[in-house]
Design a protein around this motif. Structure first.
Motif, PDB file in Angstrom:
ATOM      1  N   LEU A 155      66.658  12.024   9.951  1.00  0.00           N
ATOM      2  CA  LEU A 155      68.126  12.016  10.067  1.00  0.00           C
ATOM      3  C   LEU A 155      68.719  13.239   9.381  1.00  0.00           C
ATOM      4  CD1 LEU A 155      69.202   8.300   9.527  1.00  0.00           C
ATOM      5  CD2 LEU A 155      68.344   9.431  11.584  1.00  0.00           C
ATOM      6  N   PHE A 156      68.270  13.507   8.162  1.00  0.00           N
ATOM      7  CA  PHE A 156      68.791  14.648   7.420  1.00  0.00           C
ATOM      8  C   PHE A 156      68.276  15.953   8.021  1.00  0.00           C
ATOM      9  CE2 PHE A 156      68.712  17.342   3.426  1.00  0.00           C
ATOM     10  CZ  PHE A 156      70.058  17.616   3.474  1.00  0.00           C
ATOM     11  N   LEU A 157      67.010  15.966   8.416  1.00  0.00           N
ATOM     12  CA  LEU A 157      66.409  17.172   8.979  1.00  0.00           C
ATOM     13  C   LEU A 157      67.167  17.643  10.214  1.00  0.00           C
ATOM     14  CD1 LEU A 157      64.056  19.232   8.976  1.00  0.00           C
ATOM     15  CD2 LEU A 157      62.755  17.601  10.355  1.00  0.00           C
ATOM     16  N   HIS A 158      67.455  16.741  11.133  1.00  0.00           N
ATOM     17  CA  HIS A 158      68.139  17.141  12.362  1.00  0.00           C
ATOM     18  C   HIS A 158      69.607  17.489  12.116  1.00  0.00           C
ATOM     19  CE1 HIS A 158      65.018  16.635  15.412  1.00  0.00           C
ATOM     20  NE2 HIS A 158      64.534  15.697  14.625  1.00  0.00           N
ATOM     21  N   SER A 159      70.206  16.880  11.116  1.00  0.00           N
ATOM     22  CA  SER A 159      71.586  17.267  10.772  1.00  0.00           C
ATOM     23  C   SER A 159      71.598  18.692  10.216  1.00  0.00           C
ATOM     24  CB  SER A 159      72.192  16.285   9.770  1.00  0.00           C
ATOM     25  OG  SER A 159      71.611  16.410   8.487  1.00  0.00           O
ATOM     26  N   VAL A 160      70.567  19.036   9.446  1.00  0.00           N
ATOM     27  CA  VAL A 160      70.444  20.405   8.923  1.00  0.00           C
ATOM     28  C   VAL A 160      70.197  21.386  10.065  1.00  0.00           C
ATOM     29  CG1 VAL A 160      68.975  21.937   7.540  1.00  0.00           C
ATOM     30  CG2 VAL A 160      69.697  19.734   6.609  1.00  0.00           C
ATOM     31  N   PHE A 161      69.321  21.011  10.993  1.00  0.00           N
ATOM     32  CA  PHE A 161      69.091  21.870  12.163  1.00  0.00           C
ATOM     33  C   PHE A 161      70.407  22.156  12.893  1.00  0.00           C
ATOM     34  CE2 PHE A 161      64.432  20.340  12.888  1.00  0.00           C
ATOM     35  CZ  PHE A 161      63.985  21.280  11.977  1.00  0.00           C
ATOM     36  N   ALA A 162      71.212  21.113  13.060  1.00  0.00           N
ATOM     37  CA  ALA A 162      72.489  21.273  13.767  1.00  0.00           C
ATOM     38  C   ALA A 162      73.395  22.261  13.052  1.00  0.00           C
ATOM     39  CB  ALA A 162      73.171  19.917  13.917  1.00  0.00           C
ATOM     40  N   ASP A 163      73.452  22.154  11.732  1.00  0.00           N
ATOM     41  CA  ASP A 163      74.311  23.057  10.966  1.00  0.00           C
ATOM     42  C   ASP A 163      73.738  24.478  10.963  1.00  0.00           C
ATOM     43  OD1 ASP A 163      76.795  23.092   9.405  1.00  0.00           O
ATOM     44  OD2 ASP A 163      75.514  23.766   7.761  1.00  0.00           O
ATOM     45  N   MET A 164      72.400  24.580  10.900  1.00  0.00           N
ATOM     46  CA  MET A 164      71.780  25.904  10.966  1.00  0.00           C
ATOM     47  C   MET A 164      72.094  26.582  12.300  1.00  0.00           C
ATOM     48  SD  MET A 164      67.972  25.419   9.324  1.00  0.00           S
ATOM     49  CE  MET A 164      67.678  25.564   7.554  1.00  0.00           C
ATOM     50  N   ALA A 165      71.947  25.840  13.376  1.00  0.00           N
ATOM     51  CA  ALA A 165      72.227  26.400  14.697  1.00  0.00           C
ATOM     52  C   ALA A 165      73.681  26.839  14.804  1.00  0.00           C
ATOM     53  CB  ALA A 165      71.895  25.381  15.783  1.00  0.00           C
ATOM     54  N   GLU A 166      74.593  26.012  14.275  1.00  0.00           N
ATOM     55  CA  GLU A 166      76.021  26.323  14.278  1.00  0.00           C
ATOM     56  C   GLU A 166      76.304  27.581  13.459  1.00  0.00           C
ATOM     57  OE1 GLU A 166      80.041  25.817  15.246  1.00  0.00           O
ATOM     58  OE2 GLU A 166      78.302  24.701  16.011  1.00  0.00           O
ATOM     59  N   SER A 167      75.475  27.807  12.423  1.00  0.00           N
ATOM     60  CA  SER A 167      75.670  28.963  11.536  1.00  0.00           C
ATOM     61  C   SER A 167      75.010  30.227  12.059  1.00  0.00           C
ATOM     62  CB  SER A 167      75.106  28.646  10.145  1.00  0.00           C
ATOM     63  OG  SER A 167      75.741  27.506   9.587  1.00  0.00           O
ATOM     64  N   GLY A 168      74.337  30.141  13.201  1.00  0.00           N
ATOM     65  CA  GLY A 168      73.726  31.316  13.798  1.00  0.00           C
ATOM     66  C   GLY A 168      72.309  31.613  13.342  1.00  0.00           C
ATOM     67  N   VAL A 169      71.659  30.664  12.674  1.00  0.00           N
ATOM     68  CA  VAL A 169      70.273  30.858  12.232  1.00  0.00           C
ATOM     69  C   VAL A 169      69.371  30.989  13.461  1.00  0.00           C
ATOM     70  CG1 VAL A 169      68.315  29.754  11.073  1.00  0.00           C
ATOM     71  CG2 VAL A 169      70.587  29.693  10.025  1.00  0.00           C
ATOM     72  N   GLU A 170      68.418  31.919  13.385  1.00  0.00           N
ATOM     73  CA  GLU A 170      67.465  32.121  14.487  1.00  0.00           C
ATOM     74  C   GLU A 170      66.101  31.510  14.172  1.00  0.00           C
ATOM     75  OE1 GLU A 170      67.816  36.377  16.099  1.00  0.00           O
ATOM     76  OE2 GLU A 170      68.823  36.473  14.139  1.00  0.00           O
ATOM     77  N   TYR A 171      65.566  31.829  12.995  1.00  0.00           N
ATOM     78  CA  TYR A 171      64.232  31.357  12.595  1.00  0.00           C
ATOM     79  C   TYR A 171      64.341  30.406  11.405  1.00  0.00           C
ATOM     80  CZ  TYR A 171      61.819  34.797  15.524  1.00  0.00           C
ATOM     81  OH  TYR A 171      61.333  35.519  16.590  1.00  0.00           O
ATOM     82  N   VAL A 172      63.597  29.313  11.468  1.00  0.00           N
ATOM     83  CA  VAL A 172      63.529  28.359  10.356  1.00  0.00           C
ATOM     84  C   VAL A 172      62.071  28.231   9.937  1.00  0.00           C
ATOM     85  CG1 VAL A 172      63.975  26.010   9.565  1.00  0.00           C
ATOM     86  CG2 VAL A 172      65.495  27.075  11.247  1.00  0.00           C
ATOM     87  N   PHE A 173      61.806  28.497   8.664  1.00  0.00           N
ATOM     88  CA  PHE A 173      60.465  28.378   8.108  1.00  0.00           C
ATOM     89  C   PHE A 173      60.422  27.129   7.235  1.00  0.00           C
ATOM     90  CE2 PHE A 173      61.630  32.880   8.577  1.00  0.00           C
ATOM     91  CZ  PHE A 173      60.780  33.188   9.632  1.00  0.00           C
ATOM     92  N   MET A 174      59.616  26.162   7.638  1.00  0.00           N
ATOM     93  CA  MET A 174      59.644  24.883   6.946  1.00  0.00           C
ATOM     94  C   MET A 174      58.248  24.429   6.523  1.00  0.00           C
ATOM     95  SD  MET A 174      60.607  22.261  10.067  1.00  0.00           S
ATOM     96  CE  MET A 174      60.256  20.783   9.109  1.00  0.00           C
ATOM     97  N   GLU A 175      58.202  23.868   5.328  1.00  0.00           N
ATOM     98  CA  GLU A 175      56.977  23.255   4.836  1.00  0.00           C
ATOM     99  C   GLU A 175      56.831  21.883   5.491  1.00  0.00           C
ATOM    100  OE1 GLU A 175      56.446  23.392   0.521  1.00  0.00           O
ATOM    101  OE2 GLU A 175      58.141  24.778   0.422  1.00  0.00           O
ATOM    102  N   VAL A 176      55.639  21.591   5.956  1.00  0.00           N
ATOM    103  CA  VAL A 176      55.355  20.291   6.551  1.00  0.00           C
ATOM    104  C   VAL A 176      54.243  19.636   5.741  1.00  0.00           C
ATOM    105  CG1 VAL A 176      54.622  19.048   8.612  1.00  0.00           C
ATOM    106  CG2 VAL A 176      56.066  21.079   8.835  1.00  0.00           C
ATOM    107  N   SER A 177      54.597  18.613   4.986  1.00  0.00           N
ATOM    108  CA  SER A 177      53.642  17.954   4.098  1.00  0.00           C
ATOM    109  C   SER A 177      52.757  16.977   4.866  1.00  0.00           C
ATOM    110  CB  SER A 177      54.393  17.205   2.995  1.00  0.00           C
ATOM    111  OG  SER A 177      55.118  16.120   3.558  1.00  0.00           O
ATOM    112  N   ALA A 178      51.665  16.573   4.231  1.00  0.00           N
ATOM    113  CA  ALA A 178      50.773  15.577   4.843  1.00  0.00           C
ATOM    114  C   ALA A 178      51.503  14.259   5.056  1.00  0.00           C
ATOM    115  CB  ALA A 178      49.546  15.373   3.965  1.00  0.00           C
ATOM    116  N   HIS A 179      52.364  13.882   4.108  1.00  0.00           N
ATOM    117  CA  HIS A 179      53.127  12.637   4.255  1.00  0.00           C
ATOM    118  C   HIS A 179      54.085  12.729   5.446  1.00  0.00           C
ATOM    119  CE1 HIS A 179      51.688  12.153   0.113  1.00  0.00           C
ATOM    120  NE2 HIS A 179      51.907  10.865   0.272  1.00  0.00           N
TER     121      HIS A 179
END
Length: 478
Positions: A155-179
């Protein structure tokens, strides 16, 4: 948004009630439900939120997603897996914002944070608008969000994606944990590239054995998730994975790889090497020390090259990165000795950091560390043994004891230290332990303060107390 629209990509076992109900927001916390929310409940590892349905209803929830029949007057939808449903509906609700971004995932036991920051620095030099999601928080443009989880819930991740896209972000580098992979937080996402840094012991309190842990890491590279895989040729798990993939590139120092380094020089203030990036040669001088950061740089460079960045820009980005908070960070100088802060919280991570500093140490090498409570207990004596084998003197202290007795944690670490017959001291209060360690320093000595890195809290009995190793060190020295 109408409930029916939110559900359009979701496989529902049963829909009960009016599917045209208006939904204001999505929520999984019954204590945070507001008027018009869609409350998503599921049976977790410790808590079953189906028991909070009545509370969500009283708070004004508009509808419910659940895993079984419930007693409610609200419209509700039964699904097979509430966690998976959360990721699907979040993606729909926030307008498939991930499709507007180029996502790059980094998994592995160690090196995720540094590698994502290296990538950000490289793509910043490439004049791309970037965002980062990980252990140190979420950052894009002028926005910074303090860290909660390495990989946020959907829920939080996709809300952040939405705001990033709105802000003009092109590349997102994210850590993906085992959990995050185990709970399928990245369900539905497609990554431009996925990096696997390494796989060594951690989280066995949850995964029980290394095979299960490794298999979970490999989920990132299931068909359709990553357009290209970037794998460490010197790691056995990565090497085995590479044999099963058709579209992958490799990095390493010991085994054949697409990207490798020669003439590696390690210094107290950084490292330098000549990179061979798919037969393109370039000299790189970084401000980050240690051989494991050379590995991280090779991973970032290999990924950036695969995504079309020129080698000169890659070198500029790696050289521009001054520090990564709490990642073998040179924190201070005291009495002629150097003090480093590092997040190393696994046997492998601690060994790599200590070996790197041992090469540079002209006097005594001191190691101060503890282990987190309510986490993998089997690694505690192993870390004690690693510290005692490499360091000249060990100071055992508290990390985040959580709900465990810190004395018991220290005792388990001691079992490993005693195997080596080295001198050590145990000081439960971390700040007092750091003060003790600082007063041991003399010309040419090095002190590694390990385990917490850039964390700004110490968790004791469920309460996060304000605390930071760097801040404490600077306060004590001043």
């Amino acid at each position: 948004m109408k409930l029916s629209e939110i559900l359009k990509d979701l496989q529902c076992e049963q829909i009960c009630g009016n599917a045209d109900t208006d939904v204001r927001e999505l929520c999984t916390d019954a204590d945070a439900v507001c008027e018009g929310d869609l409350f998503i409940c599921y049976k977790g590892t410790k808590f079953d939120s189906h028991g909070a349905v009545s509370k969500a209803e009283k708070s004004g929830a508009a509808a419910i997603i659940c895993e079984r029949e419930i007693e409610t007057s609200l419209p509700y939808v039964i699904v097979g897996d509430g966690r998976a449903a959360m990721a699907v509906v979040a993606r729909t609700f926030y307008g498939y914002a991930d499709k507007k971004l180029k996502l790059v995932a980094v998994t592995g036991t160690n090196g995720k944070t540094t590698t994502t920051h290296m990538l950000k620095s490289i793509f910043d030099k490439n004049n791309s608008k970037t965002g980062i999601i990980g252990t140190l928080g979420i950052a894009y443009g002028d926005i910074f969000i303090s860290p909660e989880l390495t990989t946020p819930d959907p829920l939080f991740l996709h809300s952040v994606f939405a705001d990033m896209a709105e802000s003009g972000v092109e590349y997102v580098f994210m850590e993906v944990s085992a959990h995050a992979l185990y709970f399928d937080k990245i369900h539905g996402l497609t990554f431009e590239a996925g990096i696997f840094t390494n796989c060594t012991q951690d989280h066995l309190d949850f995964f029980k054995d290394m095979q299960s842990y490794a298999e979970c890491k490999c989920k990132l590279f299931e068909k359709g998730r990553c357009k290209i895989a970037v794998l460490n040729s010197d790691d056995a798990i990565c090497a085995a994975l590479a044999a099963s993939l058709s579209d992958c590139v490799s990095f390493g120092l010991e085994n054949p790889a697409d990207t490798f380094a020669v003439n590696v020089t390690e210094r107290i203030d950084g490292s330098s090497f000549v990179i061979n990036l798919s037969d393109e040669i370039y000299e790189i001088n970084m401000r980050l020390p240690a051989l494991h950061n050379v590995y991280n740089a090779l991973a970032a460079a290999t990924c950036a090259k695969a995504l079309g960045v020129e080698i000169g820009v890659i070198a500029d980005g790696l050289e521009a990165l001054e520090r990564v908070s709490g990642r073998l960070e040179r924190a201070a100088e005291y009495n002629g000795g150097q003090v480093f802060v590092d997040f190393a919280h696994t046997p492998d991570g601690l060994e790599k950091s200590l070996k790197a500093l041992k090469k540079l140490c002209k006097g005594n090498l001191y190691c101060l560390f503890g282990c987190g409570g309510n986490r993998d207990t089997t690694k505690r004596p192993l870390m004690g043994e690693v510290a005692a084998e490499i360091a000249d003197f060990v100071i055992i202290t508290s990390d985040n004891p959580r709900y465990e007795d810190p004395y018991e944690i220290i005792s388990q670490i001691e079992n490993g230290v005693k195997r080596c017959g080295k001198k050590y001291v145990a000081v439960t209060d971390r700040e007092v332990a750091i003060e003790y360690a600082l007063n041991l320093l003399a010309e040419g000595d090095i002190l590694l303060v390990a385990g917490k890195g850039g964390e700004n809290y110490q968790e004791i009995m469920g309460i996060k107390h304000s605390y930071n190793d760097n801040t404490v060190i600077k306060k004590l020295i001043s």
